[in-house]
Design a protein around this motif. Structure first.
Motif, PDB file in Angstrom:
ATOM      1  N   LEU A 162       0.833  -1.205   0.000  1.00  0.00           N
ATOM      2  CA  LEU A 162       0.000   0.000   0.000  1.00  0.00           C
ATOM      3  C   LEU A 162       0.868   1.257   0.000  1.00  0.00           C
ATOM      4  N   GLY A 163       1.896   1.272   0.851  1.00  0.00           N
ATOM      5  CA  GLY A 163       2.794   2.417   0.869  1.00  0.00           C
ATOM      6  C   GLY A 163       3.467   2.641  -0.467  1.00  0.00           C
ATOM      7  N   ALA A 164       3.858   1.547  -1.118  1.00  0.00           N
ATOM      8  CA  ALA A 164       4.507   1.655  -2.429  1.00  0.00           C
ATOM      9  C   ALA A 164       3.530   2.135  -3.499  1.00  0.00           C
ATOM     10  N   THR A 165       2.255   1.722  -3.410  1.00  0.00           N
ATOM     11  CA  THR A 165       1.280   2.168  -4.413  1.00  0.00           C
ATOM     12  C   THR A 165       1.066   3.670  -4.339  1.00  0.00           C
ATOM     13  N   LYS A 166       1.019   4.195  -3.137  1.00  0.00           N
ATOM     14  CA  LYS A 166       0.792   5.637  -2.995  1.00  0.00           C
ATOM     15  C   LYS A 166       1.964   6.429  -3.564  1.00  0.00           C
ATOM     16  N   MET A 167       3.170   5.928  -3.340  1.00  0.00           N
ATOM     17  CA  MET A 167       4.351   6.577  -3.895  1.00  0.00           C
ATOM     18  C   MET A 167       4.288   6.564  -5.427  1.00  0.00           C
ATOM     19  N   ALA A 168       3.949   5.408  -6.003  1.00  0.00           N
ATOM     20  CA  ALA A 168       3.903   5.280  -7.463  1.00  0.00           C
ATOM     21  C   ALA A 168       2.779   6.123  -8.055  1.00  0.00           C
ATOM     22  N   SER A 169       1.661   6.216  -7.342  1.00  0.00           N
ATOM     23  CA  SER A 169       0.563   7.062  -7.816  1.00  0.00           C
ATOM     24  C   SER A 169       0.990   8.525  -7.855  1.00  0.00           C
ATOM     25  N   THR A 170       1.656   8.977  -6.799  1.00  0.00           N
ATOM     26  CA  THR A 170       2.120  10.363  -6.761  1.00  0.00           C
ATOM     27  C   THR A 170       3.102  10.639  -7.894  1.00  0.00           C
TER      28      THR A 170
ATOM     29  N   VAL B 272      -8.452   4.371  -7.416  1.00  0.00           N
ATOM     30  CA  VAL B 272      -9.597   3.533  -7.023  1.00  0.00           C
ATOM     31  C   VAL B 272      -9.115   2.246  -6.356  1.00  0.00           C
ATOM     32  N   ARG B 273      -8.158   1.599  -6.985  1.00  0.00           N
ATOM     33  CA  ARG B 273      -7.691   0.318  -6.453  1.00  0.00           C
ATOM     34  C   ARG B 273      -6.864   0.509  -5.177  1.00  0.00           C
ATOM     35  N   ILE B 274      -6.106   1.596  -5.103  1.00  0.00           N
ATOM     36  CA  ILE B 274      -5.333   1.880  -3.883  1.00  0.00           C
ATOM     37  C   ILE B 274      -6.278   2.140  -2.709  1.00  0.00           C
TER      38      ILE B 274
ATOM     39  N   SER C  66      -8.782   0.387   2.353  1.00  0.00           N
ATOM     40  CA  SER C  66      -9.982   0.222   3.167  1.00  0.00           C
ATOM     41  C   SER C  66     -10.055  -1.177   3.757  1.00  0.00           C
ATOM     42  N   ALA C  67      -9.718  -2.170   2.935  1.00  0.00           N
ATOM     43  CA  ALA C  67      -9.788  -3.564   3.377  1.00  0.00           C
ATOM     44  C   ALA C  67      -8.692  -3.891   4.386  1.00  0.00           C
ATOM     45  N   ILE C  68      -7.494  -3.357   4.178  1.00  0.00           N
ATOM     46  CA  ILE C  68      -6.364  -3.650   5.070  1.00  0.00           C
ATOM     47  C   ILE C  68      -6.670  -3.184   6.490  1.00  0.00           C
ATOM     48  N   TYR C  69      -7.123  -1.946   6.628  1.00  0.00           N
ATOM     49  CA  TYR C  69      -7.325  -1.422   7.978  1.00  0.00           C
ATOM     50  C   TYR C  69      -8.610  -1.926   8.617  1.00  0.00           C
ATOM     51  N   ARG C  70      -9.579  -2.322   7.806  1.00  0.00           N
ATOM     52  CA  ARG C  70     -10.751  -3.027   8.344  1.00  0.00           C
ATOM     53  C   ARG C  70     -10.302  -4.329   9.002  1.00  0.00           C
ATOM     54  N   ALA C  71      -9.519  -5.111   8.282  1.00  0.00           N
ATOM     55  CA  ALA C  71      -9.055  -6.399   8.819  1.00  0.00           C
ATOM     56  C   ALA C  71      -8.097  -6.209   9.975  1.00  0.00           C
TER      57      ALA C  71
ATOM     58  N   GLY D 238      -3.264  -6.862  -2.232  1.00  0.00           N
ATOM     59  CA  GLY D 238      -2.263  -5.819  -2.059  1.00  0.00           C
ATOM     60  C   GLY D 238      -1.139  -5.914  -3.077  1.00  0.00           C
ATOM     61  N   SER D 239      -0.626  -7.118  -3.284  1.00  0.00           N
ATOM     62  CA  SER D 239       0.483  -7.292  -4.227  1.00  0.00           C
ATOM     63  C   SER D 239       0.039  -7.073  -5.670  1.00  0.00           C
ATOM     64  N   GLU D 240      -1.191  -7.456  -5.989  1.00  0.00           N
ATOM     65  CA  GLU D 240      -1.658  -7.309  -7.368  1.00  0.00           C
ATOM     66  C   GLU D 240      -2.065  -5.869  -7.677  1.00  0.00           C
ATOM     67  N   VAL D 241      -2.537  -5.147  -6.678  1.00  0.00           N
ATOM     68  CA  VAL D 241      -2.794  -3.721  -6.873  1.00  0.00           C
ATOM     69  C   VAL D 241      -1.481  -2.983  -7.131  1.00  0.00           C
ATOM     70  N   LEU D 242      -0.441  -3.318  -6.370  1.00  0.00           N
ATOM     71  CA  LEU D 242       0.855  -2.666  -6.595  1.00  0.00           C
ATOM     72  C   LEU D 242       1.363  -2.956  -7.997  1.00  0.00           C
ATOM     73  N   ASP D 243       1.268  -4.197  -8.431  1.00  0.00           N
ATOM     74  CA  ASP D 243       1.704  -4.525  -9.788  1.00  0.00           C
ATOM     75  C   ASP D 243       0.932  -3.716 -10.826  1.00  0.00           C
ATOM     76  N   TYR D 244      -0.373  -3.579 -10.610  1.00  0.00           N
ATOM     77  CA  TYR D 244      -1.192  -2.795 -11.545  1.00  0.00           C
ATOM     78  C   TYR D 244      -0.760  -1.338 -11.559  1.00  0.00           C
ATOM     79  N   VAL D 245      -0.569  -0.771 -10.385  1.00  0.00           N
ATOM     80  CA  VAL D 245      -0.258   0.664 -10.276  1.00  0.00           C
ATOM     81  C   VAL D 245       1.088   0.988 -10.925  1.00  0.00           C
ATOM     82  N   VAL D 246       2.095   0.159 -10.678  1.00  0.00           N
ATOM     83  CA  VAL D 246       3.404   0.476 -11.266  1.00  0.00           C
ATOM     84  C   VAL D 246       3.413   0.193 -12.765  1.00  0.00           C
TER      85      VAL D 246
END
Length: 595
Positions: free
Chosen positions: A273-281, A312-314, A319-324, A364-372
Motif C-alpha cells: 500500500l505504501g509503495a502504491t501511494k508513492m507510485a501514484s504520486t 480507485v484500487r489503492i 480500506s480492506a487492510i485497515y478493516r481487517a 495488495g500485491s496485485e494492486v501494486l503490480d497494476y499501479v506500477v
C-alpha cells in the motif's frame, strides 16, 4: 486504543452484513499513530531515497546502516513489549508504520524480514531466556535477524524441508546439515531463525547465531528487482548448537512458520500500500509535467482513466487492510480478556483472520503490480528508462506476488480455510448456502421499492454478490467433495470472487462511515471511488462465477446456475467515465495521491 465495536469472526463477511460504524478506517487513526506513520515516511524520504542507487549496487554496510538508524528511531519496536525496549503499540499502528516504509523499494523488504519473520518467532515462541537475550538488540538495531525456511527443493511446500537436525548422544546439542535459499538479510544478519527436521520428521525451529562454526553464506543473488536487499543462500555444515537454541517445541515448527505468515501476509499488503501511494504520486506529477500537443498529458481522458483507476484500487485495498487490521486487534483484546497471554492473543487473532490475511496479501500485491505497470505507461518511453523512477518501482513490485506464499497458494488456502471453518461449525455456511439454493428455485423478487440512504442500492448489490459466492462454492463442495483440493482452477475462481467482494464492501463501508462524519459533499470523490470499484467488481464476479460453473456443470443444472449468477450479478449501468474524471481531477489538482 479503546475497543468498543462489534466482534466479528474471520471469513464471516461472506454470510454477514457489517455496519459501517463497526469498521475502522484510516480517518480513525489517532494523532500518535499518524505521527509514527509520518516518522516512517520521513525516514524513507530523507534517509533511504537518496541512497537507492548505492543500495542497488550493494555498497558494503549501507543497508545495515540504514537498518540500525531505523532501530534507533524506534521503528523496529512498535509491537515489541517495553521490557525488551519496544513501544508496545497496537497492531493497527504496526500496519501503519509498515505502510510508511513501504515506498522505500528494497528497504521495506529488509525491514519486514527483520521486524516480522525474524523477530516475531522469538517474541511469540521463545522462552524468557531467548527473549531476554535477543529481543533488546533486535529491537534497537544492534542485532539483525533473518528467517531461513525455503530450500532449493521446498518453496510452497515448506514442510518438505530436507535440512536435518540430529541430537548428539548426550542429548545436549543438535547438529544441523542442510541448505537454505532466498534468505533476506542473509548478508548482514546476526541471528537466524532456521527450520530443520529433527530425527528426520519433526519439523522444528532453531535460533542460530552467525558466528556458529559451520554456518556459511553464498554470494548475493542476482535478482530482477529489490536489488538493494541482501538475498543469500545459507549453508549448514555440521552446525552444532545447544538444545537451548530450540525455538518452541520439537516437532512444532509448523506452528511458528504458519502463524507468523498470517501476520506477515497482512503486513506485506500494508507495505505494498505504501509503495502504491508513492507510485501514484509519481504518476500524477509526471502527467502534470509532461506536455504533448501543447497540453499536459493529465488533460487527456486516457491518462485520467489511468490515474483514477490507480487511485480507485489503492483506496479500496487500503480500506480492506485497515478493516481487517482492526478486526484482528479486537479479537486480540477479546482473547486477552479470556486470560490469554499477549503472545497467544495476537497469534490467535491473526489465525482467526487468516482468510483475510491471505486475501489481502493477494490483493495488495496485485494492486501494486497494476499501479506500477500503469505508471510505466504514463511515463511512456521514459518509463522504460532506468534513469526514471518507474523502472525500479516496476521491477521491485514483482516479488510481492511470490513472497509470503505465492498468490496462487494464498487463493487456494483462503477458500480451504473458509470451508474448514464451515465444517467445524465455526461459520454457519450451510444455512445461507441452502437459502441461496432455495432462492434459485423460487420466483425472482421484483420488489421495486425505492432504496433510501447512501449506498442502499450498492449494499443490495453486495448482498447478491455474496449469494453468488455461496452458490458457486456450495456447488463446488457438492460436486467434488474430498477431491475439491485438486480442482485448483475452481478454487481460484471462488477466491477471486471473495477477494473482490470483501474489498468492494470494505470500500463502501469506509466511505459510508466518513460521509456520516463529514457529510456527503466532503467525500464526494470517495463516493465515486466506491461506486466505480463496485461497478467493476460486479462484472469480475460474474466472469469468475461463469468460469467455475462452466467447469463444474452441464445441461439443466448449468442453465439454472447461470441464471442464478446473472440474477446475483445484475447492476444498473453507471457513468464510470465521468466518475473517474472527477477522481482524477482531484489528484491532478493536488499533484499527488490525494485520498
Amino acid at each position: 486504543m479503546e475497543v468498543t465495536n462489534q466482534l466479528v469472526k474471520g471469513g464471516e463477511f461472506i454470510i454477514k452484513e457489517t455496519d459501517a460504524q463497526d469498521v475502522f478506517t484510516p480517518a480513525d487513526f489517532s494523532e500518535e499513530q499518524n505521527m509514527m506513520h509520518q516518522t516512517a515516511l520521513d525516514f524513507v524520504e530523507k534517509e533511504v531515497t537518496p541512497l537507492l542507487d548505492r543500495l542497488d549496487n550493494h555498497e558494503e554496510g549501507l543497508m545495515r546502516g540504514l537498518m540500525e538508524k531505523a532501530g534507533e528511531l524506534g521503528l523496529f519496536g512498535v509491537s515489541i513489549p517495553e521490557q525488551y525496549g519496544g513501544l508496545d503499540m497496537d497492531f493497527p499502528t504496526s500496519l501503519r508504520v509498515t505502510e510508511g516504509v513501504g515506498g522505500g523499494h528494497s528497504f521495506p523488504v529488509a525491514f519486514a524480514a527483520h521486524t516480522g519473520i525474524a523477530m516475531l518467532p522469538i517474541l511469540y515462541f521463545g522462552n524468557e531466556e531467548q527473549k531476554a537475550k535477543y529481543l533488546p538488540g533486535l529491537t534497537n538495531g544492534e542485532l539483525m535477524g533473518a528467517y531461513c525456511l525455503t530450500e532449493p527443493g521446498s518453496g510452497s511446500d515448506a514442510l518438505g524441508a530436507k535440512t536435518k537436525a540430529m541430537p548428539t548422544e548426550d542429548g545436549e546439542h543438535y547438529v544441523l546439515n542442510g541448505q537454505k535459499m532466498w534468505i533476506t538479510n542473509g548478508g548482514f544478519a546476526d541471528v537466524f531463525i532456521v527450520f530443520a527436521q529433527v530425527d528426520g520428521d519433526k519439523f522444528t525451529g532453531f535460533i542460530i547465531e552467525k558466528e556458529t562454526p559451520g554456518l556459511s553464506l553464498g554470494n548475493e543473488e542476482h535478482k530482477m528487482g529489490i536489488k538493494g536487499s541482501s538475498t543469500r543462500q545459507v549453508f549448514l555444515s555440521d552446525v552444532k548448537v545447544p538444545k537451548s537454541a530450540v525455538l518452541g517445541e520439537i516437532g512444532k515448527g509448523h506452528l511458528i512458520a504458519f502463524n507468523i505468515l498470517n501476520i506477515g501476509r497482512i503486513k506485506l499488503a500494508a507495505a505494498c500500500l505504501g509503495a502504491t501511494k508513492m507510485a501514484s504520486t509519481l504518476s500524477v506529477k509526471y502527467a502534470n509535467e509532461r506536455v504533448q500537443f501543447k497540453l499536459p498529458i493529465s488533460k487527456f481522458g486516457a491518462i485520467k482513466y489511468k490515474l483514477a483507476q490507480q487511485a480507485v484500487r489503492i483506496y479500496a485495498v487500503e480500506s480492506a487492510i485497515y478493516r481487517a487490521g482492526m478486526d484482528i486487534y479486537r479479537m486480540e483484546q477479546e482473547l486477552l480478556g479470556k486470560g490469554q497471554s499477549h503472545n497467544e492473543a495476537l497469534l490467535g487473532a491473526a489465525r482467526e483472520f487468516a482468510v483475510e490475511c491471505a486475501l489481502l496479501k493477494v490483493e495488495g500485491s496485485e494492486v501494486l503490480d497494476y499501479v506500477v505497470d500503469e505508471g510505466v505507461q504514463i511515463y511512456g518511453g521514459y518509463g522504460f528508462s532506468a534513469d526514471y523512477p518507474m523502472d525500479r518501482a516496476y521491477r521491485d513490485s514483482r516479488i510481492n506476488r511470490i513472497f509470503e506464499g505465492t498468490n496462487e497458494i494464498n487463493r487456494m488456502l483462503l477458500v480451504d480455510m473458509i470451508l474448514k471453518k464451515g465444517l467445524k461449525g465455526e461459520l454457519d455456511l450451510m444455512g445461507p448456502a441452502q437459502a441461496v439454493q432455495q432462492e434459485l428455485m423460487a420466483i425472482p423478487d421484483f420488489n421495486l421499492e425505492e432504496e433510501t440512504g447512501l449506498f442502499a442500492a450498492e449494499k443490495k448489490t453486495i448482498a447478491k454478490l455474496k449469494k453468488a459466492i455461496l452458490m458457486v462454492a456450495g456447488t463446488a463442495v457438492q460436486k467434488y467433495m474430498n477431491s475439491l483440493a485438486k480442482e485448483q482452477e475452481v478454487l481460484m475462481n471462488i477466491a477471486d470472487m471473495a477477494i473482490k467482494v470483501y474489498t468492494a464492501e470494505s470500500t463502501l463501508l469506509r466511505v459510508e462511515k466518513e460521509a456520516a462524519a463529514k457529510g456527503e459533499e466532503a467525500v464526494s470523490t470517495q463516493i465515486d471511488i466506491a461506486r466505480v470499484y463496485l461497478y467493476d467488481t460486479v462484472d469480475q464476479v460474474n466472469k469468475f462465477g461463469k468460469d467455475a460453473i462452466g467447469t463444474m456443470t452441464e445441461g439443466d443444472e448449468q442453465r439454472l446456475l447461470a441464471m442464478g449468477l446473472k440474477r446475483f450479478t445484475k447492476a444498473d449501468l453507471y457513468n464510470a467515465k465521468e466518475a473517474r474524471r472527477r477522481i482524477a481531477d482531484k489528484l491532478i489538482a493536488a499533484n499527488e495521491y490525494a485520498y
